[in-house]
Write a protein that holds these residues in place. Structure first.
Motif, PDB file in Angstrom:
ATOM      1  N   THR A 160       0.837  -1.203   0.000  1.00  0.00           N
ATOM      2  CA  THR A 160       0.000   0.000   0.000  1.00  0.00           C
ATOM      3  C   THR A 160       0.871   1.251   0.000  1.00  0.00           C
ATOM      4  OG1 THR A 160      -1.731  -1.180   1.209  1.00  0.00           O
ATOM      5  CG2 THR A 160      -1.827   1.227   1.246  1.00  0.00           C
ATOM      6  N   ARG A 161       1.873   1.279   0.849  1.00  0.00           N
ATOM      7  CA  ARG A 161       2.776   2.437   0.924  1.00  0.00           C
ATOM      8  C   ARG A 161       3.543   2.617  -0.385  1.00  0.00           C
ATOM      9  NH1 ARG A 161       7.972   2.752   1.978  1.00  0.00           N
ATOM     10  NH2 ARG A 161       8.077   0.586   2.611  1.00  0.00           N
ATOM     11  N   LEU A 162       4.001   1.507  -0.974  1.00  0.00           N
ATOM     12  CA  LEU A 162       4.733   1.583  -2.241  1.00  0.00           C
ATOM     13  C   LEU A 162       3.850   2.160  -3.343  1.00  0.00           C
ATOM     14  CD1 LEU A 162       6.510  -1.901  -2.206  1.00  0.00           C
ATOM     15  CD2 LEU A 162       7.576   0.318  -1.832  1.00  0.00           C
ATOM     16  N   VAL A 163       2.616   1.687  -3.414  1.00  0.00           N
ATOM     17  CA  VAL A 163       1.683   2.178  -4.429  1.00  0.00           C
ATOM     18  C   VAL A 163       1.369   3.653  -4.192  1.00  0.00           C
ATOM     19  CG1 VAL A 163      -0.696   1.973  -5.282  1.00  0.00           C
ATOM     20  CG2 VAL A 163       0.726  -0.071  -5.028  1.00  0.00           C
ATOM     21  N   ASP A 164       1.211   4.053  -2.927  1.00  0.00           N
ATOM     22  CA  ASP A 164       0.957   5.464  -2.620  1.00  0.00           C
ATOM     23  C   ASP A 164       2.085   6.358  -3.143  1.00  0.00           C
ATOM     24  OD1 ASP A 164      -1.462   4.912  -1.402  1.00  0.00           O
ATOM     25  OD2 ASP A 164      -0.666   5.000   0.647  1.00  0.00           O
ATOM     26  N   LYS A 165       3.314   5.913  -2.966  1.00  0.00           N
ATOM     27  CA  LYS A 165       4.461   6.694  -3.465  1.00  0.00           C
ATOM     28  C   LYS A 165       4.463   6.747  -4.989  1.00  0.00           C
ATOM     29  CE  LYS A 165       7.489   6.158   0.489  1.00  0.00           C
ATOM     30  NZ  LYS A 165       8.823   5.835   0.965  1.00  0.00           N
ATOM     31  N   LEU A 166       4.113   5.642  -5.627  1.00  0.00           N
ATOM     32  CA  LEU A 166       4.056   5.615  -7.095  1.00  0.00           C
ATOM     33  C   LEU A 166       2.894   6.468  -7.615  1.00  0.00           C
ATOM     34  CD1 LEU A 166       4.877   1.838  -7.659  1.00  0.00           C
ATOM     35  CD2 LEU A 166       6.355   3.794  -8.179  1.00  0.00           C
ATOM     36  N   LEU A 167       1.803   6.545  -6.852  1.00  0.00           N
ATOM     37  CA  LEU A 167       0.673   7.410  -7.214  1.00  0.00           C
ATOM     38  C   LEU A 167       1.109   8.877  -7.223  1.00  0.00           C
ATOM     39  CD1 LEU A 167      -2.269   5.807  -5.203  1.00  0.00           C
ATOM     40  CD2 LEU A 167      -2.345   6.384  -7.626  1.00  0.00           C
ATOM     41  N   LYS A 168       1.864   9.276  -6.204  1.00  0.00           N
ATOM     42  CA  LYS A 168       2.340  10.667  -6.107  1.00  0.00           C
ATOM     43  C   LYS A 168       3.239  11.035  -7.289  1.00  0.00           C
ATOM     44  CE  LYS A 168       2.019  11.047  -1.122  1.00  0.00           C
ATOM     45  NZ  LYS A 168       2.727  11.083   0.155  1.00  0.00           N
ATOM     46  N   LYS A 169       3.919  10.047  -7.848  1.00  0.00           N
ATOM     47  CA  LYS A 169       4.805  10.279  -8.994  1.00  0.00           C
ATOM     48  C   LYS A 169       4.062  10.145 -10.326  1.00  0.00           C
ATOM     49  CE  LYS A 169       8.623   8.470  -6.323  1.00  0.00           C
ATOM     50  NZ  LYS A 169       9.590   7.413  -6.126  1.00  0.00           N
ATOM     51  N   ASN A 170       2.766   9.827 -10.245  1.00  0.00           N
ATOM     52  CA  ASN A 170       1.929   9.608 -11.437  1.00  0.00           C
ATOM     53  C   ASN A 170       2.389   8.417 -12.280  1.00  0.00           C
ATOM     54  OD1 ASN A 170       0.097  11.789 -10.966  1.00  0.00           O
ATOM     55  ND2 ASN A 170       1.726  13.185 -11.609  1.00  0.00           N
ATOM     56  N   PHE A 171       2.993   7.420 -11.646  1.00  0.00           N
ATOM     57  CA  PHE A 171       3.440   6.211 -12.338  1.00  0.00           C
ATOM     58  C   PHE A 171       2.347   5.137 -12.349  1.00  0.00           C
ATOM     59  CE2 PHE A 171       8.200   7.020 -11.211  1.00  0.00           C
ATOM     60  CZ  PHE A 171       8.209   8.091 -12.084  1.00  0.00           C
ATOM     61  N   VAL A 172       1.375   5.260 -11.424  1.00  0.00           N
ATOM     62  CA  VAL A 172       0.281   4.297 -11.348  1.00  0.00           C
ATOM     63  C   VAL A 172      -1.030   5.031 -11.091  1.00  0.00           C
ATOM     64  CG1 VAL A 172       1.787   2.447 -10.457  1.00  0.00           C
ATOM     65  CG2 VAL A 172       0.477   3.855  -8.858  1.00  0.00           C
ATOM     66  N   GLU A 173      -2.131   4.313 -11.326  1.00  0.00           N
ATOM     67  CA  GLU A 173      -3.472   4.817 -11.039  1.00  0.00           C
ATOM     68  C   GLU A 173      -4.192   3.802 -10.166  1.00  0.00           C
ATOM     69  OE1 GLU A 173      -4.497   7.217 -15.146  1.00  0.00           O
ATOM     70  OE2 GLU A 173      -5.030   5.091 -15.006  1.00  0.00           O
ATOM     71  N   ARG A 174      -5.106   4.327  -9.347  1.00  0.00           N
ATOM     72  CA  ARG A 174      -5.899   3.473  -8.460  1.00  0.00           C
ATOM     73  C   ARG A 174      -7.367   3.581  -8.879  1.00  0.00           C
ATOM     74  NH1 ARG A 174      -4.303   3.578  -2.423  1.00  0.00           N
ATOM     75  NH2 ARG A 174      -3.593   5.611  -3.042  1.00  0.00           N
ATOM     76  N   HIS A 175      -8.054   2.431  -8.936  1.00  0.00           N
ATOM     77  CA  HIS A 175      -9.468   2.396  -9.310  1.00  0.00           C
ATOM     78  C   HIS A 175     -10.197   1.448  -8.367  1.00  0.00           C
ATOM     79  CE1 HIS A 175      -7.743   3.629 -13.210  1.00  0.00           C
ATOM     80  NE2 HIS A 175      -6.959   2.582 -13.079  1.00  0.00           N
ATOM     81  N   LEU A 176     -11.473   1.719  -8.121  1.00  0.00           N
ATOM     82  CA  LEU A 176     -12.287   0.754  -7.385  1.00  0.00           C
ATOM     83  C   LEU A 176     -12.539  -0.447  -8.289  1.00  0.00           C
ATOM     84  CD1 LEU A 176     -14.978   2.869  -5.491  1.00  0.00           C
ATOM     85  CD2 LEU A 176     -13.057   1.607  -4.531  1.00  0.00           C
ATOM     86  N   SER A 177     -12.426  -1.627  -7.729  1.00  0.00           N
ATOM     87  CA  SER A 177     -12.632  -2.858  -8.485  1.00  0.00           C
ATOM     88  C   SER A 177     -14.073  -2.951  -8.967  1.00  0.00           C
ATOM     89  CB  SER A 177     -12.299  -4.068  -7.607  1.00  0.00           C
ATOM     90  OG  SER A 177     -12.687  -5.264  -8.241  1.00  0.00           O
ATOM     91  N   GLN A 178     -14.249  -3.379 -10.212  1.00  0.00           N
ATOM     92  CA  GLN A 178     -15.590  -3.563 -10.764  1.00  0.00           C
ATOM     93  C   GLN A 178     -16.273  -4.777 -10.125  1.00  0.00           C
ATOM     94  OE1 GLN A 178     -17.021  -1.424 -12.699  1.00  0.00           O
ATOM     95  NE2 GLN A 178     -15.249  -0.165 -13.175  1.00  0.00           N
ATOM     96  N   GLN A 179     -15.494  -5.809  -9.811  1.00  0.00           N
ATOM     97  CA  GLN A 179     -16.052  -7.040  -9.260  1.00  0.00           C
ATOM     98  C   GLN A 179     -16.324  -6.940  -7.756  1.00  0.00           C
ATOM     99  OE1 GLN A 179     -13.214  -7.139 -11.210  1.00  0.00           O
ATOM    100  NE2 GLN A 179     -14.243  -7.815 -13.071  1.00  0.00           N
ATOM    101  N   ASN A 180     -15.477  -6.215  -7.040  1.00  0.00           N
ATOM    102  CA  ASN A 180     -15.591  -6.144  -5.587  1.00  0.00           C
ATOM    103  C   ASN A 180     -15.231  -4.727  -5.153  1.00  0.00           C
ATOM    104  OD1 ASN A 180     -15.321  -6.298  -2.809  1.00  0.00           O
ATOM    105  ND2 ASN A 180     -14.225  -8.247  -2.832  1.00  0.00           N
ATOM    106  N   ARG A 181     -16.238  -3.949  -4.762  1.00  0.00           N
ATOM    107  CA  ARG A 181     -15.997  -2.542  -4.451  1.00  0.00           C
ATOM    108  C   ARG A 181     -15.171  -2.339  -3.183  1.00  0.00           C
ATOM    109  NH1 ARG A 181     -21.190   0.990  -5.271  1.00  0.00           N
ATOM    110  NH2 ARG A 181     -21.765  -0.084  -3.377  1.00  0.00           N
ATOM    111  N   ARG A 182     -14.912  -3.396  -2.441  1.00  0.00           N
ATOM    112  CA  ARG A 182     -14.033  -3.283  -1.272  1.00  0.00           C
ATOM    113  C   ARG A 182     -12.573  -3.373  -1.669  1.00  0.00           C
ATOM    114  NH1 ARG A 182     -16.116  -7.943   2.276  1.00  0.00           N
ATOM    115  NH2 ARG A 182     -16.604  -8.704   0.213  1.00  0.00           N
TER     116      ARG A 182
END
Length: 151
Positions: free
Chosen positions: A80-102
């Motif tokens: 989670t922390r790694l992805v958060d850092k990559l999000l800040k750099k605009n290297f990744v995107e986060r989306h709510l899952s279509q199959q499971n909204r959790r």
């Protein structure tokens, strides 16, 4: 082995098993240092780089955090922390899952792909440099032995 005693600055003859384990640790640090030198200008850790490569391997599809964690080289990483850092750099995107909204799905951005494309030849060069003293057969044998260690 005389060479190991010189590297470890010891005159004590150690058991082969201890020498092997220490040598693996020493080699791990050597490899990490070589790779980190290439990642530093991109402000990436080895774990962040690993996440980006996992995401690129999805070929445009997103993947959830749990699946990323399972594929990580270092399973102890805080994904989670790694992805958060990559999000800040605009290297990744986060989306709510279509199959499971959790669940949250992660995908690599065009910028993330561009960064990896620039890093690919640098990393390949480091990998080749690290292994240049080994023949193809020796590399295969090394991989077999390392796998055998873990089984």
């Amino acid at each position: 082995m005389k060479e190991l005693q010189e590297i470890f600055k010891t005159t004590v003859q150690m058991p082969d098993s201890r020498a092997a384990v220490i040598n693996i640790f020493h080699s791990n640090i050597y490899v990490k240092d070589q790779l980190l030198a290439q990642l530093k200008p991109y402000d990436l850790s080895l774990e962040q780089f690993n996440v980006l490569r996992i995401l690129r391997g999805q070929k445009g599809k997103s993947i959830n955090l749990q699946d990323i964690q399972q594929r990580m080289v270092n399973k102890m990483s805080n994904t989670t922390r790694l992805v958060d850092k990559l999000l800040k750099k605009n290297f990744v995107e986060r989306h709510l899952s279509q199959q499971n909204r959790r669940k949250v799905d992660i995908s690599i951005t065009k910028l993330g792909l561009k960064i990896l494309k620039g890093l690919d030849p640098l990393i390949l060069s480091v990998e080749n440099s690290i292994t240049e003293n080994l023949s193809s057969d020796e590399l295969k044998q090394l991989n077999i032995l390392l796998l055998k260690l873990k089984s």
